[in-house]
Design a protein around this motif. Structure first.
Motif, PDB file in Angstrom:
ATOM      1  N   UNK A   1      -1.548  16.584  22.279  1.00  0.00           N
ATOM      2  CA  UNK A   1      -1.115  17.976  22.206  1.00  0.00           C
ATOM      3  C   UNK A   1      -1.143  18.627  23.589  1.00  0.00           C
ATOM      4  N   UNK A   2      -2.235  18.451  24.321  1.00  0.00           N
ATOM      5  CA  UNK A   2      -2.395  19.147  25.596  1.00  0.00           C
ATOM      6  C   UNK A   2      -1.661  18.474  26.752  1.00  0.00           C
TER       7      UNK A   2
ATOM      8  N   UNK B   1       4.747   6.614  21.949  1.00  0.00           N
ATOM      9  CA  UNK B   1       6.187   6.368  21.878  1.00  0.00           C
ATOM     10  C   UNK B   1       6.938   7.503  21.218  1.00  0.00           C
ATOM     11  N   UNK B   2       6.261   8.227  20.310  1.00  0.00           N
ATOM     12  CA  UNK B   2       6.914   9.367  19.680  1.00  0.00           C
ATOM     13  C   UNK B   2       7.284  10.442  20.681  1.00  0.00           C
ATOM     14  N   UNK B   3       6.401  10.691  21.643  1.00  0.00           N
ATOM     15  CA  UNK B   3       6.699  11.678  22.680  1.00  0.00           C
ATOM     16  C   UNK B   3       7.899  11.228  23.509  1.00  0.00           C
ATOM     17  N   UNK B   4       7.928   9.941  23.871  1.00  0.00           N
ATOM     18  CA  UNK B   4       9.048   9.423  24.665  1.00  0.00           C
ATOM     19  C   UNK B   4      10.349   9.478  23.882  1.00  0.00           C
TER      20      UNK B   4
ATOM     21  N   UNK C   1     -14.966  11.392  15.096  1.00  0.00           N
ATOM     22  CA  UNK C   1     -15.201  11.903  16.446  1.00  0.00           C
ATOM     23  C   UNK C   1     -14.097  11.443  17.398  1.00  0.00           C
ATOM     24  N   UNK C   2     -13.667  10.195  17.266  1.00  0.00           N
ATOM     25  CA  UNK C   2     -12.561   9.716  18.096  1.00  0.00           C
ATOM     26  C   UNK C   2     -11.286  10.494  17.793  1.00  0.00           C
ATOM     27  N   UNK C   3     -11.010  10.730  16.499  1.00  0.00           N
ATOM     28  CA  UNK C   3      -9.815  11.478  16.119  1.00  0.00           C
ATOM     29  C   UNK C   3      -9.822  12.895  16.649  1.00  0.00           C
ATOM     30  N   UNK C   4     -11.016  13.489  16.798  1.00  0.00           N
ATOM     31  CA  UNK C   4     -11.100  14.880  17.253  1.00  0.00           C
ATOM     32  C   UNK C   4     -10.568  15.062  18.657  1.00  0.00           C
ATOM     33  N   UNK C   5     -10.592  13.993  19.467  1.00  0.00           N
ATOM     34  CA  UNK C   5     -10.038  14.106  20.822  1.00  0.00           C
ATOM     35  C   UNK C   5      -8.686  13.398  20.936  1.00  0.00           C
ATOM     36  N   UNK C   6      -8.416  12.445  20.042  1.00  0.00           N
ATOM     37  CA  UNK C   6      -7.158  11.697  20.087  1.00  0.00           C
ATOM     38  C   UNK C   6      -5.958  12.623  19.896  1.00  0.00           C
ATOM     39  N   UNK C   7      -5.938  13.364  18.788  1.00  0.00           N
ATOM     40  CA  UNK C   7      -4.790  14.218  18.497  1.00  0.00           C
ATOM     41  C   UNK C   7      -4.665  15.330  19.530  1.00  0.00           C
ATOM     42  N   UNK C   8      -5.802  15.870  19.999  1.00  0.00           N
ATOM     43  CA  UNK C   8      -5.768  16.921  21.010  1.00  0.00           C
ATOM     44  C   UNK C   8      -5.162  16.416  22.312  1.00  0.00           C
TER      45      UNK C   8
ATOM     46  N   UNK D   1       4.120  11.571  13.634  1.00  0.00           N
ATOM     47  CA  UNK D   1       3.095  12.544  13.978  1.00  0.00           C
ATOM     48  C   UNK D   1       3.401  13.246  15.289  1.00  0.00           C
ATOM     49  N   UNK D   2       3.959  12.515  16.250  1.00  0.00           N
ATOM     50  CA  UNK D   2       4.112  13.062  17.605  1.00  0.00           C
ATOM     51  C   UNK D   2       5.549  13.255  18.058  1.00  0.00           C
TER      52      UNK D   2
END
Length: 488
Positions: free
Chosen positions: A294-295, A160-163, A284-291, A36-37
């Motif tokens: 991203x940011x 870990x995906x970002x790293x 609701x948790x997912x709505x801020x998790x993925x963002x 995903x990341x």
């Protein structure tokens, strides 16, 4: 509607320890979250490598999320009817092939199609793996510890995906992002084949093809409309058409499911335990998790000037806090109770995001990111573990795969809605500040607004958790006659 054949999975002669099986299943979940990341920090290099347009670049991310989110319910139900281990291994095999195809892609169409195939495979992997974990660990302290591991690897996969993406892109180039995922998934497939025992028992039932097709098209239109809105705006006719089609198709799905004995989402699932409450809070948790994922890398790269490797390394404290929080979550819940634990975890993450809403254009990693990342990681992991437990609370065995698919669907769809809304908000704030501030300051203003609204969403979620998680739990009826999603 077609029949899913009746079959019996017979256990082989070998006996497998639950801990070893959990390790293999957790590795499968880690693979899904990693994919995903892992592309986020490599998007500029991928764009140049295959000749993507600006709009096409976003679909490297969107194609995976779209297929994953839209097909999770179908994947979960397929596992219930065809055998979860069988569906899990098929999904892992497809994931290997799709990852290899993505790494070898030289044209935009091939790359985006391969990412969509990864998403399809992930929709089979995630619910089947979670259902197998539930089967290995019955309700009680053992399941709590298993879900703690599940939460740790889920959060670690995202960070870990970002790293890993930064390391591989800088060292060997973007194709190795996908080659490494293919190699890792092949190892996971081998581990599942050896360590996860075949299921026992007989399954029978009919696959709700019409209901599945309708809700899948509805989710596809919804996620496509939301992700497209990030680039074109909410008033674009294509966005409005997609969202309208999503609403119409969902209404048709409700009508189709009424009175159907083998409904895709049977009423018993939503009225058992606290499944509905867990899924609402997970959305609701997912709505801020993925963002968040991203940011945060965007701020590090576009404002602080960090490279891919430094950006990825900057996610390590968040990943470590996530793993610690997930491992402690069952112990905290036993001491404080599930409701108090969920509420405290959501407020802890909200505090971290509120801290992030104070980032500055001339800031630094140590001053602006490190501290709040630790708070966010701790709160996110504990909340994820407890909400996953709520979302599978009291679910009868024959619906375990569907329950896993549903909780993953609500997180993905919630994430798509949240990211689209927050990206639009951040873009509007940035555009408004561009006339009287530097580019870095304008971007920072947008990111601050997104983090502030994310914190407010979590505060509301914590208030809802205090009410919803206390609702009385109905005893599960494992042999109950299926009820339709809606009806009399």
């Amino acid at each position: 509607m077609t029949d899913a054949h009746t079959h019996t999975d017979r256990a082989g002669p070998r006996a497998t320890r639950p801990g070893a099986a959990l390790a293999a299943l957790a590795a499968a979940q880690f693979t899904v979250m990693l994919a995903t990341s892992i592309v986020n920090v490599a998007l500029p290099q991928i764009r140049t490598g295959v000749g993507l347009s600006e709009g096409g670049t976003t679909w490297v991310v969107n194609a995976y999320g779209l297929a994953f989110g839209a097909l999770l319910l179908a994947g979960g139900r397929a596992g219930d009817l065809l055998g979860r281990r069988r569906v899990l291994m098929s999904g892992l095999g497809l994931f290997v092939a799709a990852s290899l195809a993505a790494g070898l892609a030289t044209t935009p169409g091939v790359l985006i199609a391969a990412r969509a195939a990864q998403g399809l495979a992930a929709a089979a992997i995630a619910p089947a793996a979670l259902a197998l974990v539930m089967g290995q660990f019955p309700s009680g302290p053992g399941r709590g510890r298993a879900l703690g591991v599940w939460g740790a690897v889920s959060g670690a996969g995202g960070a870990g995906g970002v790293l890993l993406g930064g390391v591989l892109t800088q060292a060997w180039g973007w194709p190795w992002i996908f080659h490494s995922v293919a190699l890792g998934t092949a190892l996971v497939l081998a581990a599942v084949a050896v360590l996860v025992p075949p299921e026992t028992g007989t399954r029978s039932g009919r696959f709700d093809l019409l209901g599945t097709a309708t809700v899948t098209l509805s989710l596809t239109c919804l996620v496509w409309g939301l992700t497209t809105a990030r680039g074109t705006g909410w008033t674009d006719t294509r966005v409005l058409g997609a969202l309208g089609a999503a609403a119409a198709l969902f209404a048709a799905f409700v009508v189709i499911e009424r009175g159907r004995p083998d409904a895709l989402v049977p009423r018993r699932l939503l009225t058992t335990g606290r499944v509905a409450a867990g899924n609402l809070l997970m959305a609701l948790l997912g709505s801020v998790w993925i963002a968040l994922f991203f940011f945060l890398p965007l701020y590090q790269q576009q404002v602080l000037g960090s490279g891919p490797l430094a950006t990825g390394a900057g996610q390590l404290p968040l990943a470590a806090a996530n793993m610690i929080g997930a491992s402690l979550a069952p112990r905290i819940a036993r001491r404080l109770g599930a409701t108090a634990t969920v509420t405290a975890a959501l407020l802890t993450e909200a505090a971290g995001l509120l801290w992030l809403s104070r980032i500055s254009a001339d800031g630094s990693y140590l001053a602006d990111i490190l501290g709040p990342s630790v708070l966010v990681g701790l709160g996110l992991s504990v909340a994820f573990v407890q909400l996953t437990a709520l979302a599978v609370d009291g679910v009868p065995p024959q619906d375990a795969g569907l329950a896993g698919g549903l909780v993953n669907t609500t997180r993905q769809v919630g994430g798509a809605i949240g990211l689209a809304a927050l990206a639009t908000l951040a873009g509007s704030v940035t555009a408004g500040a561009a006339g009287h501030a530097s580019h870095a300051a304008a971007l920072t203003s947008g990111y601050r607004a997104a983090f502030l609204v994310s914190a407010l969403v979590l505060v509301v979620s914590a208030a809802l958790a205090g009410y919803l998680a206390r609702r009385p739990v109905r005893a599960p009826a494992a042999t109950a006659v299926p009820f339709p999603l809606t009806g009399r």
